[in-house]
Write a protein that holds these residues in place. Sequence first.
Motif, PDB file in Angstrom:
ATOM      1  N   GLN A 133       0.830  -1.202   0.000  1.00 57.42           N
ATOM      2  CA  GLN A 133       0.000   0.000   0.000  1.00 57.42           C
ATOM      3  C   GLN A 133       0.873   1.264   0.000  1.00 57.42           C
ATOM      4  N   THR A 134       0.253   2.391  -0.359  1.00 60.63           N
ATOM      5  CA  THR A 134       0.897   3.689  -0.242  1.00 60.63           C
ATOM      6  C   THR A 134       0.360   4.394   0.997  1.00 60.63           C
ATOM      7  N   VAL A 135       1.264   4.816   1.853  1.00 60.65           N
ATOM      8  CA  VAL A 135       0.913   5.499   3.093  1.00 60.65           C
ATOM      9  C   VAL A 135       1.425   6.933   3.014  1.00 60.65           C
ATOM     10  N   HIS A 136       0.596   7.885   3.431  1.00 57.24           N
ATOM     11  CA  HIS A 136       0.980   9.298   3.438  1.00 57.24           C
ATOM     12  C   HIS A 136       1.346   9.698   4.867  1.00 57.24           C
ATOM     13  N   PHE A 137       2.555  10.187   5.026  1.00 62.37           N
ATOM     14  CA  PHE A 137       3.014  10.657   6.336  1.00 62.37           C
ATOM     15  C   PHE A 137       2.939  12.190   6.342  1.00 62.37           C
ATOM     16  N   HIS A 138       2.004  12.725   7.123  1.00 63.73           N
ATOM     17  CA  HIS A 138       1.825  14.174   7.235  1.00 63.73           C
ATOM     18  C   HIS A 138       2.613  14.661   8.460  1.00 63.73           C
ATOM     19  N   THR A 139       3.612  15.497   8.241  1.00 63.33           N
ATOM     20  CA  THR A 139       4.389  16.057   9.340  1.00 63.33           C
ATOM     21  C   THR A 139       4.171  17.563   9.372  1.00 63.33           C
ATOM     22  N   ALA A 140       3.496  18.011  10.411  1.00 57.27           N
ATOM     23  CA  ALA A 140       3.167  19.431  10.553  1.00 57.27           C
ATOM     24  C   ALA A 140       4.149  20.108  11.501  1.00 57.27           C
ATOM     25  N   VAL A 141       4.422  21.371  11.217  1.00 59.24           N
ATOM     26  CA  VAL A 141       5.310  22.181  12.057  1.00 59.24           C
ATOM     27  C   VAL A 141       4.618  23.504  12.374  1.00 59.24           C
ATOM     28  N   CYS A 142       4.620  23.858  13.643  1.00 61.19           N
ATOM     29  CA  CYS A 142       4.127  25.177  14.062  1.00 61.19           C
ATOM     30  C   CYS A 142       5.260  25.905  14.761  1.00 61.19           C
ATOM     31  N   VAL A 143       5.524  27.123  14.343  1.00 62.36           N
ATOM     32  CA  VAL A 143       6.509  27.969  15.013  1.00 62.36           C
ATOM     33  C   VAL A 143       5.757  29.146  15.626  1.00 62.36           C
ATOM     34  N   LYS A 144       5.964  29.326  16.904  1.00 66.14           N
ATOM     35  CA  LYS A 144       5.261  30.386  17.642  1.00 66.14           C
ATOM     36  C   LYS A 144       6.261  31.236  18.420  1.00 66.14           C
ATOM     37  N   ARG A 145       6.090  32.540  18.326  1.00 65.02           N
ATOM     38  CA  ARG A 145       6.890  33.485  19.100  1.00 65.02           C
ATOM     39  C   ARG A 145       5.919  34.440  19.792  1.00 65.02           C
ATOM     40  N   ALA A 146       5.593  34.113  21.025  1.00 64.30           N
ATOM     41  CA  ALA A 146       4.541  34.834  21.737  1.00 64.30           C
ATOM     42  C   ALA A 146       4.854  36.318  21.898  1.00 64.30           C
ATOM     43  N   ALA A 147       6.131  36.671  22.051  1.00 59.67           N
ATOM     44  CA  ALA A 147       6.508  38.060  22.290  1.00 59.67           C
ATOM     45  C   ALA A 147       6.113  38.976  21.142  1.00 59.67           C
ATOM     46  N   THR A 148       6.059  38.432  19.936  1.00 62.47           N
ATOM     47  CA  THR A 148       5.712  39.251  18.768  1.00 62.47           C
ATOM     48  C   THR A 148       4.341  38.899  18.199  1.00 62.47           C
ATOM     49  N   GLY A 149       3.682  37.874  18.762  1.00 58.43           N
ATOM     50  CA  GLY A 149       2.395  37.443  18.244  1.00 58.43           C
ATOM     51  C   GLY A 149       2.494  36.567  17.017  1.00 58.43           C
ATOM     52  N   PHE A 150       3.703  36.122  16.685  1.00 56.11           N
ATOM     53  CA  PHE A 150       3.890  35.299  15.484  1.00 56.11           C
ATOM     54  C   PHE A 150       3.459  33.865  15.744  1.00 56.11           C
ATOM     55  N   GLU A 151       2.690  33.312  14.804  1.00 57.97           N
ATOM     56  CA  GLU A 151       2.344  31.893  14.824  1.00 57.97           C
ATOM     57  C   GLU A 151       1.986  31.448  13.412  1.00 57.97           C
ATOM     58  N   GLN A 152       2.727  30.474  12.915  1.00 55.06           N
ATOM     59  CA  GLN A 152       2.441  29.916  11.589  1.00 55.06           C
ATOM     60  C   GLN A 152       2.602  28.400  11.636  1.00 55.06           C
ATOM     61  N   THR A 153       1.745  27.713  10.894  1.00 56.10           N
ATOM     62  CA  THR A 153       1.785  26.258  10.833  1.00 56.10           C
ATOM     63  C   THR A 153       1.767  25.807   9.384  1.00 56.10           C
ATOM     64  N   GLN A 154       2.634  24.864   9.056  1.00 54.44           N
ATOM     65  CA  GLN A 154       2.670  24.285   7.718  1.00 54.44           C
ATOM     66  C   GLN A 154       2.813  22.775   7.835  1.00 54.44           C
ATOM     67  N   VAL A 155       2.468  22.087   6.761  1.00 52.46           N
ATOM     68  CA  VAL A 155       2.579  20.631   6.759  1.00 52.46           C
ATOM     69  C   VAL A 155       3.377  20.177   5.541  1.00 52.46           C
ATOM     70  N   SER A 156       4.182  19.157   5.738  1.00 54.46           N
ATOM     71  CA  SER A 156       4.924  18.519   4.655  1.00 54.46           C
ATOM     72  C   SER A 156       4.492  17.058   4.612  1.00 54.46           C
ATOM     73  N   THR A 157       4.156  16.571   3.421  1.00 54.12           N
ATOM     74  CA  THR A 157       3.643  15.214   3.285  1.00 54.12           C
ATOM     75  C   THR A 157       4.562  14.354   2.424  1.00 54.12           C
ATOM     76  N   VAL A 158       4.810  13.150   2.896  1.00 54.76           N
ATOM     77  CA  VAL A 158       5.614  12.164   2.184  1.00 54.76           C
ATOM     78  C   VAL A 158       4.719  10.984   1.820  1.00 54.76           C
ATOM     79  N   SER A 159       4.807  10.520   0.590  1.00 53.38           N
ATOM     80  CA  SER A 159       4.089   9.328   0.168  1.00 53.38           C
ATOM     81  C   SER A 159       5.069   8.158   0.119  1.00 53.38           C
ATOM     82  N   VAL A 160       4.725   7.091   0.816  1.00 53.99           N
ATOM     83  CA  VAL A 160       5.618   5.947   0.943  1.00 53.99           C
ATOM     84  C   VAL A 160       4.906   4.688   0.458  1.00 53.99           C
TER      85      VAL A 160
END
Length: 221
Positions: free
Chosen positions: A115-142
């Motif tokens: 079978q083909t399995v998709h591995f979704h790896t999400a990353v969130c970087v947060k910097r509370a002092a500046t109000g920054f928060e962004q989340t992205q995902v990278s997906t690998v098909s195996v």
Amino acid sequence: MHNAPSTPSPHAAPLLSPRLVLGSTSPYRRELLVRLGLPFDVASPEVDERPLQDEAPLQTALRLATWKARAVAQRCEDDAVVIGSDQVADLNGMVLGKPGDHARAKAQLQAMRGQTVHFHTAVCVKRAATGFEQTQVSTVSVRFRALSDEAIDTYLRLEQPYDCAGSAKCEGLGIVLLERIDSDDPTTLVGLPLIVTTGLLQDAGLDVLGQLGQAGLPPQT
């Protein structure tokens, strides 16, 4: 709360502001982040990682990465840039978590063979002092090979990947289980997509090369 210093290379740059914190106790993510050559602290996010009812696997990864970054950021009193990450193995819409033992790992690998399995790896970087928060995902098909039960048992006895979503360590012996990997980032499958992560750190105001350049030291090799 669990806070422990990481163990980067002795050649890593001295700590510069803002402080970098990895919101994960995964040894695999820690080893990947060390490659950037910057010192960092490690904190356990202590969040409930169970998927929500009717939640798509990719959304689970995004939500948990965000929750982890927020949970750790709330406990940081200084100007810290926090990385939260989560990986979900997706087999035809079914979440494959960390098996925890041999029987569950064997059942996962039996379900994934051929079978083909998709591995979704999400990353969130947060910097509370500046109000920054962004989340992205990278997906690998195996694509997994059509493995026999004997081959599965042999692999599991040798590598015991019971703390890995999908029951296989691609950076180790688990590579023999795989037929094909399709990815834009070779570090995604291990647990922390460094291409995505460095981009988010840059957006948060932490320039990896700039930090190393200020220190006058080479990155970790």
